[in-house]
Design a protein around this motif. Structure first.
Motif, PDB file in Angstrom:
ATOM      1  N   ALA A 201     -66.532  55.285  28.724  1.00 41.18           N
ATOM      2  CA  ALA A 201     -65.229  55.654  29.308  1.00 41.18           C
ATOM      3  C   ALA A 201     -65.410  56.947  30.085  1.00 41.18           C
ATOM      4  O   ALA A 201     -66.178  57.827  29.684  1.00 41.18           O
ATOM      5  CB  ALA A 201     -64.202  55.853  28.200  1.00 41.18           C
TER       6      ALA A 201
ATOM      7  N   GLN B  24     -65.786  48.995  15.486  1.00 43.78           N
ATOM      8  CA  GLN B  24     -65.092  49.269  16.728  1.00 43.78           C
ATOM      9  C   GLN B  24     -64.706  47.928  17.341  1.00 43.78           C
ATOM     10  O   GLN B  24     -65.436  46.955  17.207  1.00 43.78           O
ATOM     11  CB  GLN B  24     -66.037  50.088  17.631  1.00 43.78           C
TER      12      GLN B  24
ATOM     13  N   PHE C 123     -63.374  64.078  31.483  1.00 40.96           N
ATOM     14  CA  PHE C 123     -63.945  63.814  30.163  1.00 40.96           C
ATOM     15  C   PHE C 123     -64.676  62.470  30.206  1.00 40.96           C
ATOM     16  O   PHE C 123     -64.507  61.695  31.151  1.00 40.96           O
ATOM     17  CB  PHE C 123     -62.874  63.817  29.053  1.00 40.96           C
TER      18      PHE C 123
ATOM     19  N   THR D  64     -70.440  59.894  11.505  1.00 40.19           N
ATOM     20  CA  THR D  64     -70.926  60.684  12.646  1.00 40.19           C
ATOM     21  C   THR D  64     -70.569  60.094  14.002  1.00 40.19           C
ATOM     22  O   THR D  64     -71.074  60.559  15.029  1.00 40.19           O
ATOM     23  CB  THR D  64     -72.458  60.839  12.538  1.00 40.19           C
ATOM     24  N   GLY D  65     -69.713  59.057  14.027  1.00 39.40           N
ATOM     25  CA  GLY D  65     -69.289  58.494  15.315  1.00 39.40           C
ATOM     26  C   GLY D  65     -70.412  57.705  15.968  1.00 39.40           C
ATOM     27  O   GLY D  65     -71.454  57.447  15.348  1.00 39.40           O
TER      28      GLY D  65
ATOM     29  N   GLU E  91     -70.268  69.129   9.765  1.00 40.23           N
ATOM     30  CA  GLU E  91     -69.977  68.735  11.148  1.00 40.23           C
ATOM     31  C   GLU E  91     -70.988  69.419  12.066  1.00 40.23           C
ATOM     32  O   GLU E  91     -71.161  70.630  11.998  1.00 40.23           O
ATOM     33  CB  GLU E  91     -68.533  69.153  11.489  1.00 40.23           C
ATOM     34  N   LYS E  92     -71.630  68.609  12.920  1.00 36.54           N
ATOM     35  CA  LYS E  92     -72.733  69.205  13.708  1.00 36.54           C
ATOM     36  C   LYS E  92     -72.235  70.126  14.825  1.00 36.54           C
ATOM     37  O   LYS E  92     -72.931  71.053  15.222  1.00 36.54           O
ATOM     38  CB  LYS E  92     -73.660  68.115  14.240  1.00 36.54           C
TER      39      LYS E  92
ATOM     40  N   ALA F 256     -61.526  53.242  12.135  1.00 37.56           N
ATOM     41  CA  ALA F 256     -62.005  54.507  11.547  1.00 37.56           C
ATOM     42  C   ALA F 256     -61.173  54.835  10.299  1.00 37.56           C
ATOM     43  O   ALA F 256     -61.729  55.163   9.241  1.00 37.56           O
ATOM     44  CB  ALA F 256     -61.904  55.630  12.579  1.00 37.56           C
TER      45      ALA F 256
ATOM     46  N   TYR G 159     -68.606  57.497  24.894  1.00 36.04           N
ATOM     47  CA  TYR G 159     -69.030  56.113  24.707  1.00 36.04           C
ATOM     48  C   TYR G 159     -68.589  55.574  23.359  1.00 36.04           C
ATOM     49  O   TYR G 159     -68.184  56.332  22.473  1.00 36.04           O
ATOM     50  CB  TYR G 159     -70.541  55.951  24.904  1.00 36.04           C
TER      51      TYR G 159
ATOM     52  N   ILE H 226     -69.134  54.805   7.988  1.00 37.95           N
ATOM     53  CA  ILE H 226     -67.723  54.503   8.275  1.00 37.95           C
ATOM     54  C   ILE H 226     -67.430  54.783   9.755  1.00 37.95           C
ATOM     55  O   ILE H 226     -68.171  55.492  10.433  1.00 37.95           O
ATOM     56  CB  ILE H 226     -66.755  55.298   7.358  1.00 37.95           C
ATOM     57  N   GLY H 227     -66.308  54.222  10.245  1.00 37.88           N
ATOM     58  CA  GLY H 227     -65.919  54.430  11.644  1.00 37.88           C
ATOM     59  C   GLY H 227     -67.012  53.923  12.577  1.00 37.88           C
ATOM     60  O   GLY H 227     -67.749  52.976  12.268  1.00 37.88           O
TER      61      GLY H 227
ATOM     62  N   GLY I 208     -62.161  48.267  22.792  1.00 40.81           N
ATOM     63  CA  GLY I 208     -62.583  49.607  22.378  1.00 40.81           C
ATOM     64  C   GLY I 208     -61.523  50.422  21.652  1.00 40.81           C
ATOM     65  O   GLY I 208     -61.509  51.642  21.775  1.00 40.81           O
TER      66      GLY I 208
ATOM     67  N   GLY J 180     -67.219  65.365  10.912  1.00 37.92           N
ATOM     68  CA  GLY J 180     -65.819  65.765  10.680  1.00 37.92           C
ATOM     69  C   GLY J 180     -64.867  65.213  11.726  1.00 37.92           C
ATOM     70  O   GLY J 180     -63.960  65.909  12.176  1.00 37.92           O
ATOM     71  N   GLY J 181     -65.073  63.949  12.130  1.00 41.41           N
ATOM     72  CA  GLY J 181     -64.132  63.291  13.047  1.00 41.41           C
ATOM     73  C   GLY J 181     -63.001  62.654  12.246  1.00 41.41           C
ATOM     74  O   GLY J 181     -62.800  62.981  11.067  1.00 41.41           O
TER      75      GLY J 181
ATOM     76  N   ARG K 260     -65.202  66.630  20.685  1.00 38.95           N
ATOM     77  CA  ARG K 260     -65.667  65.486  21.466  1.00 38.95           C
ATOM     78  C   ARG K 260     -64.608  65.093  22.505  1.00 38.95           C
ATOM     79  O   ARG K 260     -64.901  64.457  23.504  1.00 38.95           O
ATOM     80  CB  ARG K 260     -65.943  64.328  20.497  1.00 38.95           C
TER      81      ARG K 260
ATOM     82  N   GLY L  59     -60.932  51.888  18.522  1.00 38.58           N
ATOM     83  CA  GLY L  59     -61.704  52.116  17.301  1.00 38.58           C
ATOM     84  C   GLY L  59     -60.988  52.933  16.236  1.00 38.58           C
ATOM     85  O   GLY L  59     -61.469  53.021  15.100  1.00 38.58           O
TER      86      GLY L  59
HETATM   87  C1  LIG Z   1     -62.771  58.442  26.148  1.00 37.93           C
HETATM   88  C2  LIG Z   1     -62.453  57.627  24.923  1.00 37.93           C
HETATM   89  C3  LIG Z   1     -61.220  57.013  24.812  1.00 37.93           C
HETATM   90  C4  LIG Z   1     -60.912  56.285  23.657  1.00 37.93           C
HETATM   91  N1  LIG Z   1     -59.669  55.690  23.562  1.00 37.93           N
HETATM   92  C5  LIG Z   1     -59.340  55.057  22.428  1.00 37.93           C
HETATM   93  C6  LIG Z   1     -58.038  54.497  22.274  1.00 37.93           C
HETATM   94  O1  LIG Z   1     -57.182  54.584  23.161  1.00 37.93           O
HETATM   95  N2  LIG Z   1     -57.737  53.880  21.088  1.00 37.93           N
HETATM   96  C7  LIG Z   1     -58.658  53.776  20.067  1.00 37.93           C
HETATM   97  O2  LIG Z   1     -58.330  53.216  19.004  1.00 37.93           O
HETATM   98  N3  LIG Z   1     -59.896  54.276  20.192  1.00 37.93           N
HETATM   99  C8  LIG Z   1     -60.262  54.907  21.353  1.00 37.93           C
HETATM  100  N4  LIG Z   1     -61.512  55.436  21.471  1.00 37.93           N
HETATM  101  C9  LIG Z   1     -62.442  55.292  20.338  1.00 37.93           C
HETATM  102  C10 LIG Z   1     -62.092  56.279  19.233  1.00 37.93           C
HETATM  103  O3  LIG Z   1     -61.982  57.567  19.773  1.00 37.93           O
HETATM  104  C11 LIG Z   1     -63.193  56.226  18.172  1.00 37.93           C
HETATM  105  O4  LIG Z   1     -63.326  54.890  17.733  1.00 37.93           O
HETATM  106  C12 LIG Z   1     -62.901  57.119  16.959  1.00 37.93           C
HETATM  107  O5  LIG Z   1     -62.801  58.480  17.314  1.00 37.93           O
HETATM  108  C13 LIG Z   1     -64.036  56.948  15.946  1.00 37.93           C
HETATM  109  O6  LIG Z   1     -63.856  57.861  14.902  1.00 37.93           O
HETATM  110  P1  LIG Z   1     -65.119  58.349  14.076  1.00 37.93           P
HETATM  111  O7  LIG Z   1     -64.623  59.231  13.017  1.00 37.93           O
HETATM  112  O8  LIG Z   1     -65.979  57.193  13.736  1.00 37.93           O
HETATM  113  O9  LIG Z   1     -65.979  59.198  15.139  1.00 37.93           O
HETATM  114  P2  LIG Z   1     -65.608  60.558  15.886  1.00 37.93           P
HETATM  115  O10 LIG Z   1     -64.156  60.714  16.023  1.00 37.93           O
HETATM  116  O11 LIG Z   1     -66.456  60.570  17.112  1.00 37.93           O
HETATM  117  O12 LIG Z   1     -66.173  61.691  14.913  1.00 37.93           O
HETATM  118  C14 LIG Z   1     -67.546  61.825  14.650  1.00 37.93           C
HETATM  119  C15 LIG Z   1     -67.837  63.285  14.291  1.00 37.93           C
HETATM  120  O13 LIG Z   1     -69.147  63.397  13.763  1.00 37.93           O
HETATM  121  C16 LIG Z   1     -69.808  64.507  14.371  1.00 37.93           C
HETATM  122  N5  LIG Z   1     -71.246  64.253  14.308  1.00 37.93           N
HETATM  123  C17 LIG Z   1     -71.992  63.460  15.108  1.00 37.93           C
HETATM  124  N6  LIG Z   1     -73.271  63.434  14.697  1.00 37.93           N
HETATM  125  C18 LIG Z   1     -73.343  64.234  13.610  1.00 37.93           C
HETATM  126  C19 LIG Z   1     -74.397  64.625  12.732  1.00 37.93           C
HETATM  127  N7  LIG Z   1     -75.641  64.162  12.870  1.00 37.93           N
HETATM  128  N8  LIG Z   1     -74.102  65.470  11.721  1.00 37.93           N
HETATM  129  C20 LIG Z   1     -72.848  65.946  11.526  1.00 37.93           C
HETATM  130  N9  LIG Z   1     -71.798  65.619  12.329  1.00 37.93           N
HETATM  131  C21 LIG Z   1     -72.041  64.764  13.355  1.00 37.93           C
HETATM  132  C22 LIG Z   1     -69.227  64.552  15.773  1.00 37.93           C
HETATM  133  O14 LIG Z   1     -69.388  65.831  16.351  1.00 37.93           O
HETATM  134  C23 LIG Z   1     -67.771  64.189  15.512  1.00 37.93           C
HETATM  135  O15 LIG Z   1     -66.986  65.322  15.199  1.00 37.93           O
HETATM  136  C24 LIG Z   1     -61.868  56.150  22.624  1.00 37.93           C
HETATM  137  C25 LIG Z   1     -63.125  56.759  22.741  1.00 37.93           C
HETATM  138  C26 LIG Z   1     -63.427  57.475  23.886  1.00 37.93           C
HETATM  139  C27 LIG Z   1     -64.788  58.129  23.992  1.00 37.93           C
END
Ligand SMILES: Cc1cc2nc3c(=O)[nH]c(=O)nc-3n(C[C@H](O)[C@H](O)[C@H](O)COP(=O)(O)OP(=O)(O)OC[C@H]3O[C@@H](n4cnc5c(N)ncnc54)[C@H](O)[C@@H]3O)c2cc1C
Length: 332
Positions: free
Chosen positions: A148, A252, A224, A139-140, A32-33, A263, A227, A245-246, A257, A10-11, A40, A259
């Motif tokens: 970071a 990414q 905070f 799931t990111g 969402e886990k 996403a 990765y 996805i994402g 970085g 649920g990101g 996060r 991302g």
């Molecule tokens: C410190 C930091 C700074 C950043 N700064 C930037 C920036 O300035 N600009 C930018 O564009 N990007 C930045 N990023 C990257 C950006 O945050 C990510 O690319 C973006 O959040 C990815 O979205 P996502 O939905 O793929 O993953 P996420 O937003 O991480 O969401 C994934 C979700 O899945 C859940 N999950 C994980 N495993 C499971 C499972 N097995 N079952 C169910 N749920 C699960 C997690 O708990 C989380 O809620 C940064 C990242 C970090 C760590």
């Protein structure tokens, strides 16, 4: 057609995909886990880049059906630092700052609220039953090739945005300081091969930017870390046919970085694939691979140049009359 869709994670990518599908008549379950989405992050500032495409990223989000109910701040001026040099780069809305986390004005919270209003079923801290078919994996990052580490703190100092290059503060990548309305984020971004030096990078970054805040402000802040994962995969379907996805799919930016835009875009393509039957792999290849490959090439170049990369990048941006155009060329 199966109108019930199950999304793991649920990101921002999972929620964006859910919103698009809900608006098109699908029933969506998100698993969402964690206990809550957005945990996060810690209300730190992140930038949604607005330089890799002609279309403004907020217009793009609107075109996906996302309400812009979260706080966003256009950045038109960035101080680029290298060693003892500073150059202020100007560009029209080079990126938009957003807050990430669980607070009311955070991007994650606002997407969650939109999905809830549309009727999403969200199951936090629960795994789906084994017999449930998962359609989308959001799931990111599962592992990290970029790390970071930072601190979120309050300050009385004025708004300003900074990015700095240097091996002692952020080997291979960069450090940043973002101050808006008394809320500040300072962080170092570095290659995972240098994880043992992470605390040194953070402390050196704090020292490097120390003229822009008071020491007790940063000491009272919250740390905070996290990765990121980038990879150009042959297919974005897993063995069970679910779409990645994402960052779960390695979508990414290799160079710096950023991302979030990947996403949103991959979430939109996954939703489109569900709605139209088009191949998700084909949509990603046609629309995102060029950009991804360029960012990979630029990362390689950065690594080959080693310590020479920083002065070169600094000079290129310093000399450029239109830094945003330069970024655009680098990414496309
Ligand atoms: C410190 C930091 C700074 C950043 N700064 C930037 C920036 O300035 N600009 C930018 O564009 N990007 C930045 N990023 C990257 C950006 O945050 C990510 O690319 C973006 O959040 C990815 O979205 P996502 O939905 O793929 O993953 P996420 O937003 O991480 O969401 C994934 C979700 O899945 C859940 N999950 C994980 N495993 C499971 C499972 N097995 N079952 C169910 N749920 C699960 C997690 O708990 C989380 O809620 C940064 C990242 C970090 C760590």
């Amino acid at each position: 057609m199966n109108k019930e869709i199950n999304i793991l994670g649920g990101g921002i990518s999972g929620l964006t995909c859910a919103i698009i599908l809900l608006k098109n008549g699908y029933n969506v379950n998100i698993y969402e886990k964690r206990k809550a989405t957005g945990t996060r992050f810690n209300s730190d500032w992140q930038g949604i880049e607005n330089w890799s495409e002609e279309t403004d990223v907020l217009s793009e989000l609107r075109s996906f059906g996302i309400d812009l109910s979260f706080d966003y701040v256009p950045v038109c001026e960035l101080n680029l630092h290298y060693s003892d040099k500073i150059r202020t780069l100007r560009g029209d809305k080079a990126c938009y700052l957003v807050k990430r986390g669980t607070a009311i004005d955070c991007l994650d919270t606002c997407l969650l609220e939109q999905a809830k209003e549309l009727g999403v079923n969200i199951y936090c801290g629960t795994k789906p039953d084994n017999n449930k078919q998962i359609h989308v994996i959001a799931t990111g990052p599962e592992k990290g090739n970029i790390l970071a580490k930072g601190i979120k703190f309050n300050t009385k100092r004025p708004d300003s945005y900074h990015m700095a290059f240097g091996d002692d503060i952020a080997k291979g990548f960069y450090s940043y300081l973002l101050i808006k309305n008394g809320e500040a984020t300072i962080a170092t971004v570095f290659d995972n091969r240098n994880v043992r030096d992470s605390e040194n990078y953070l402390q050196n970054t704090i020292g490097y930017f120390s003229e822009y805040f008071d020491p007790e402000e940063v000491e009272a802040g919250n740390k905070f870390g996290g990765y990121g994962y980038f990879e150009i995969r042959k297919t974005l379907y897993n063995d069970d046919g679910a779409m990645l996805i994402g960052e779960a799919g390695g979508l990414q930016d290799y160079l710096w970085g950023f991302g979030m835009r990947y996403a949103f875009q991959s979430a939109n393509f996954a939703a489109r694939s569900i709605m139209t039957g088009e191949s998700y792999d084909k949509l990603i290849k046609e629309n995102l691979h060029k950009k991804l490959k360029h960012s990979k090439r630029n990362r390689k170049l950065f690594e080959i140049l080693g310590p020479l990369a920083y002065p070169l990048a600094y000079r290129l941006f310093k000399k450029s009359k239109d830094p945003l155009k330069l970024l655009n060329v680098v990414y496309r």
